[in-house]
Design a protein around this motif. Structure first.
Motif, PDB file in Angstrom:
ATOM      1  N   ILE A 225       3.916  -3.004   1.733  1.00 40.80           N
ATOM      2  CA  ILE A 225       3.559  -1.589   1.895  1.00 40.80           C
ATOM      3  C   ILE A 225       2.632  -1.201   0.747  1.00 40.80           C
ATOM      4  CG2 ILE A 225       4.409   0.786   2.020  1.00 40.80           C
ATOM      5  CD1 ILE A 225       7.089  -0.408   3.044  1.00 40.80           C
ATOM      6  N   GLN A 226       1.485  -0.691   1.101  1.00 43.23           N
ATOM      7  CA  GLN A 226       0.470  -0.381   0.087  1.00 43.23           C
ATOM      8  C   GLN A 226      -0.174   0.978   0.370  1.00 43.23           C
ATOM      9  OE1 GLN A 226      -3.521  -2.430  -0.054  1.00 43.23           O
ATOM     10  NE2 GLN A 226      -2.686  -3.316  -1.943  1.00 43.23           N
ATOM     11  N   THR A 227      -0.404   1.738  -0.694  1.00 44.47           N
ATOM     12  CA  THR A 227      -1.159   2.979  -0.588  1.00 44.47           C
ATOM     13  C   THR A 227      -2.619   2.693  -0.904  1.00 44.47           C
ATOM     14  OG1 THR A 227       0.777   4.099  -1.528  1.00 44.47           O
ATOM     15  CG2 THR A 227      -1.226   5.398  -1.287  1.00 44.47           C
ATOM     16  N   VAL A 228      -3.515   3.184  -0.062  1.00 44.91           N
ATOM     17  CA  VAL A 228      -4.956   3.029  -0.272  1.00 44.91           C
ATOM     18  C   VAL A 228      -5.514   4.394  -0.633  1.00 44.91           C
ATOM     19  CG1 VAL A 228      -7.113   2.229   0.737  1.00 44.91           C
ATOM     20  CG2 VAL A 228      -4.954   1.205   1.470  1.00 44.91           C
ATOM     21  N   CYS A 229      -6.180   4.489  -1.786  1.00 47.01           N
ATOM     22  CA  CYS A 229      -6.585   5.793  -2.346  1.00 47.01           C
ATOM     23  C   CYS A 229      -8.101   5.884  -2.536  1.00 47.01           C
ATOM     24  CB  CYS A 229      -5.890   6.032  -3.678  1.00 47.01           C
ATOM     25  SG  CYS A 229      -4.098   5.988  -3.606  1.00 47.01           S
ATOM     26  N   GLY A 264      -1.130  -5.181  -5.242  1.00 48.75           N
ATOM     27  CA  GLY A 264      -0.067  -4.309  -5.729  1.00 48.75           C
ATOM     28  C   GLY A 264       0.215  -3.171  -4.777  1.00 48.75           C
ATOM     29  N   GLU A 265       1.085  -2.266  -5.206  1.00 46.08           N
ATOM     30  CA  GLU A 265       1.562  -1.191  -4.332  1.00 46.08           C
ATOM     31  C   GLU A 265       0.519  -0.117  -4.077  1.00 46.08           C
ATOM     32  OE1 GLU A 265       3.764   1.666  -7.629  1.00 46.08           O
ATOM     33  OE2 GLU A 265       4.937   0.160  -6.544  1.00 46.08           O
ATOM     34  N   GLN A 266      -0.543  -0.086  -4.895  1.00 43.67           N
ATOM     35  CA  GLN A 266      -1.574   0.932  -4.723  1.00 43.67           C
ATOM     36  C   GLN A 266      -2.930   0.349  -5.081  1.00 43.67           C
ATOM     37  OE1 GLN A 266      -3.023   3.079  -7.741  1.00 43.67           O
ATOM     38  NE2 GLN A 266      -4.575   3.502  -6.186  1.00 43.67           N
ATOM     39  N   THR A 267      -3.946   0.669  -4.285  1.00 42.27           N
ATOM     40  CA  THR A 267      -5.301   0.234  -4.590  1.00 42.27           C
ATOM     41  C   THR A 267      -6.278   1.353  -4.286  1.00 42.27           C
ATOM     42  OG1 THR A 267      -7.054  -1.358  -4.058  1.00 42.27           O
ATOM     43  CG2 THR A 267      -5.560  -0.781  -2.277  1.00 42.27           C
ATOM     44  N   TYR A 268      -7.346   1.425  -5.069  1.00 44.85           N
ATOM     45  CA  TYR A 268      -8.438   2.341  -4.761  1.00 44.85           C
ATOM     46  C   TYR A 268      -9.368   1.741  -3.706  1.00 44.85           C
ATOM     47  CZ  TYR A 268      -7.200   5.208  -8.812  1.00 44.85           C
ATOM     48  OH  TYR A 268      -6.545   6.030  -9.701  1.00 44.85           O
ATOM     49  N   GLY A 269      -9.192   0.471  -3.409  1.00 43.50           N
ATOM     50  CA  GLY A 269      -9.968  -0.166  -2.361  1.00 43.50           C
ATOM     51  C   GLY A 269     -11.287  -0.743  -2.793  1.00 43.50           C
ATOM     52  N   SER A 270     -11.706  -0.464  -4.035  1.00 41.83           N
ATOM     53  CA  SER A 270     -12.978  -0.991  -4.532  1.00 41.83           C
ATOM     54  C   SER A 270     -13.021  -0.852  -6.044  1.00 41.83           C
ATOM     55  CB  SER A 270     -14.170  -0.244  -3.919  1.00 41.83           C
ATOM     56  OG  SER A 270     -14.306   1.041  -4.505  1.00 41.83           O
ATOM     57  N   VAL A 271     -13.869  -1.638  -6.672  1.00 44.29           N
ATOM     58  CA  VAL A 271     -14.031  -1.559  -8.126  1.00 44.29           C
ATOM     59  C   VAL A 271     -14.595  -0.197  -8.518  1.00 44.29           C
ATOM     60  CG1 VAL A 271     -15.258  -2.515 -10.110  1.00 44.29           C
ATOM     61  CG2 VAL A 271     -14.356  -4.046  -8.363  1.00 44.29           C
TER      62      VAL A 271
END
Length: 307
Positions: A225-229, A264-271
């Motif tokens: 389960i991951q949050t994409v921000c 991990g549990e959260q990613t911004y989706g890009s550098v």
């Protein structure tokens, strides 16, 4: 060593450690295939189907297209039947995937029985909770929102209730099979107090906290389960802003974000969005709450939407 010298030494060590961790994280994000490698069949090993809410346009449609290219059949759920049918034809034309289109308005309460009946018995390996709405496209104070009572219900239903209900419908099958991925799309602005987008940002903060708790509960069952921000993504909700250094196309953002599934549990989706997130979180809270910031933020959004 005097007490004040010890305090400053410990503070300096903490700052160095903090900066070192951030730098290491950034370097790892630059090479996701090295640090977060995914087996070639990783997505299809989760199941035969992916379910995407808000799947007729924008980020949701991009997830549906990309997951179909990766070999999954897709269920796209959104309000507009016309857009859904158009998206379904496009996905089927460009991939070998089967597509099920379900018309449902997530701002309403009584839609979930129909959704559940339409996906009953499918081997669902991936759920993307993407659907979401802004109370107003141009940020404003809460009491300046037109039809506030109606908008409050719509935003809470769409941004919060839809995610919880879709997890309630799909998670039991994932637990039973011992595998699955749930991606909950939040927003970069949920990381800080966001006056003039207070209601929207608060719902997206809920997405992140709910996802963290759910991961702790079901990680041992084999569920990722991951949050994409994301920050800027060119979609209808953002007025189709012109892509630039910080604004991605929906397709570009989704391709990037899927490379960080094991980050991990959260990613911004890009550098780029990760760096922007760190910058935003470094801004003092008093600045974010100031009247001058509110005015500049409103003007910035107006300019971006109308450009």
């Amino acid at each position: 060593m005097a007490l004040d010298q010890l305090v400053f030494a410990l503070l300096g060590a903490y700052v160095l450690l903090f900066c070192g961790v951030r730098l290491a994280h950034l370097l790892m994000m630059l090479s996701p295939r090295v640090w977060y490698p995914l087996p070639e069949n990783f997505l299809t090993s989760m199941g035969k189907w992916a379910v995407i809410t808000g799947g007729s346009d924008g980020i949701g449609k991009a997830y549906a297209q990309e997951l179909a290219r990766c070999g999954l059949n897709v269920v796209i759920i959104s309000r507009s039947k016309e857009k859904l049918d158009r998206a379904a034809r496009e996905i089927e034309l460009n991939t070998k995937a089967k597509v099920i289109a379900i018309a449902a308005d997530f701002t309403e309460d009584d839609i979930y029985r129909g959704i559940k009946e339409n996906i009953e018995g499918l081997d669902i390996g991936i759920l993307v909770n993407n659907v979401g709405i802004l109370p107003t496209q141009i940020p404003c104070r809460l009491l300046e929102t037109a039809n506030l009572e109606k908008k409050m219900n719509q935003v809470i239903n769409c941004n919060i209730k839809a995610m919880v209900k879709m997890c309630h419908i799909i998670l039991p099958g994932m637990v039973e099979r011992g595998r699955g991925i749930i991606l909950n799309v939040s927003s970069g602005i949920a990381k800080v107090p966001c006056p003039t987008y207070a209601l929207y940002a608060a719902t997206k903060a809920f997405v992140e906290r709910f996802s963290q708790g759910l991961l702790a509960e079901y990680k041992s069952s084999g569920i990722l389960i991951q949050t994409v921000c994301p920050f800027g993504v060119s979609t209808a909700m953002t007025g189709h802003q012109k892509p630039d250094m910080i604004t991605f196309t929906a397709e570009g953002f989704v391709r990037n974000s899927l490379m960080y599934l094991k980050a991990g549990e959260q990613t911004y989706g890009s550098v780029r969005h990760a760096i922007l997130g760190w910058v935003v979180q470094a801004i003092p809270t008093w600045v974010l709450r100031s009247e001058a910031f509110h005015r500049h933020f409103q003007e910035y959004v107006k300019t971006r939407v109308n450009s």
